[in-house]
Design an enzyme around this catalytic site. Sequence first.
Site, short mmCIF file in Angstrom:
data_model
loop_
_atom_site.label_atom_id
_atom_site.label_comp_id
_atom_site.label_asym_id
_atom_site.label_seq_id
_atom_site.Cartn_x
_atom_site.Cartn_y
_atom_site.Cartn_z
N ARG A 179 5.63 3.71 5.85
CA ARG A 179 4.31 4.32 5.70
C ARG A 179 4.03 3.28 7.12
O ARG A 179 2.98 2.78 7.65
CB ARG A 179 3.29 3.51 4.92
CG ARG A 179 3.54 4.17 3.73
CD ARG A 179 3.30 5.73 3.57
NE ARG A 179 3.58 6.29 2.32
CZ ARG A 179 4.50 6.89 2.30
NH1 ARG A 179 5.49 6.87 2.66
NH2 ARG A 179 4.65 7.56 0.89
N SER A 228 -4.79 7.59 -0.47
CA SER A 228 -4.03 6.46 -0.99
C SER A 228 -4.62 5.18 -0.24
O SER A 228 -4.61 5.05 0.87
CB SER A 228 -2.65 6.22 -1.00
OG SER A 228 -1.94 7.10 -1.92
N GLU A 298 -3.62 0.76 3.24
CA GLU A 298 -2.85 2.13 3.84
C GLU A 298 -3.86 2.92 4.57
O GLU A 298 -3.66 3.36 5.65
CB GLU A 298 -2.42 3.01 2.53
CG GLU A 298 -1.55 4.11 3.37
CD GLU A 298 -0.59 4.85 2.25
OE1 GLU A 298 -0.60 5.97 2.34
OE2 GLU A 298 -0.08 4.39 1.47
#
Length: 316
Positions: A179, A228, A298
């Site tokens: 990520r 998320s 995130e």
Amino acid sequence: MEADLLAHLSDPARGLRGKLTPNADLAKVTWFRTGGPADLLFQPADEEDLARFLALLPEEVPLTVVGIGSNLLVRDGGVEGVVVRLATKGFGEVAAFGGERIQAGAAASDKRLAAVALEAGLGGFHFLHGIPGSVGGAIRMNGGANGVETADRLVEARALDRSGAVHTLSRAEMGFTYRHAEAPEELIFVSALFEGPQTDPAAIRQAMAEVEHHRETTQPVREKTGGSTFKNPPGTSAWREVDRAGCRGFAVGDAEMSAMHCNFMINRGTATGHDLEALGEEVRRRVFQSSGILLEWEIRRIGRFVPGREVEGFRP
């Protein structure tokens, strides 16, 4: 300064073709539907227009780039300086060529890229069908799902730097990790080249259907959400740790950790940016107390706090 900057950039002699909007309401472009205004919003007509704008923009003016707003929390005090938002009209084209490759503009949706891959019979793009973001965002954060990441499909990415100069970064030069990409923050991605193996379209369709079913049955896709909230920690899932800490359905004002998927924050109606960020930091605190795990955001958070309404980031 904003008035002088607007006058400077709006001068017809500068040759800009994109749209300049002072005091632009960013709540309209985020999926949370919250947040303060941008001092100045620029939506370039195309890559050439963006390069010209960047060359004209004084170095001291803060610059922020946003995509379709699906993974973005804008604070209530708004965003200082200039916000650049790429539109699909100039940056949204997606085309397959050369047998196993696809060229995609940064403003194209992940879902559109997956659809073109299906049309071309290219496998390995099905995971993008369930990610509600843009190609530029997927590149910047190495977006992924279902065990596949953007890094697995990217060949190279094209970007402009703060001066408007063009850079082409290979997959290795992107510095992908989970990520995250190590590419310089100043770079604005405008397009990317991807590749995937020739695959039976029926198998691709089935994989995409499974992604869609999973998303529809486990995620609050019809809510005002940002996807998320936290990255998955090593060896476990963020939602599992949030649940263990008793935060499923936990709320601050109208901001709530979804009862359906507790790694998703939702705006139940009138949540502010402050409510959402305060909720996230309180969840981080409770998870750390519960398991000793420090969750990482995130969701990208940008902008200024309203004075007296700051949210302090949790630190053990």
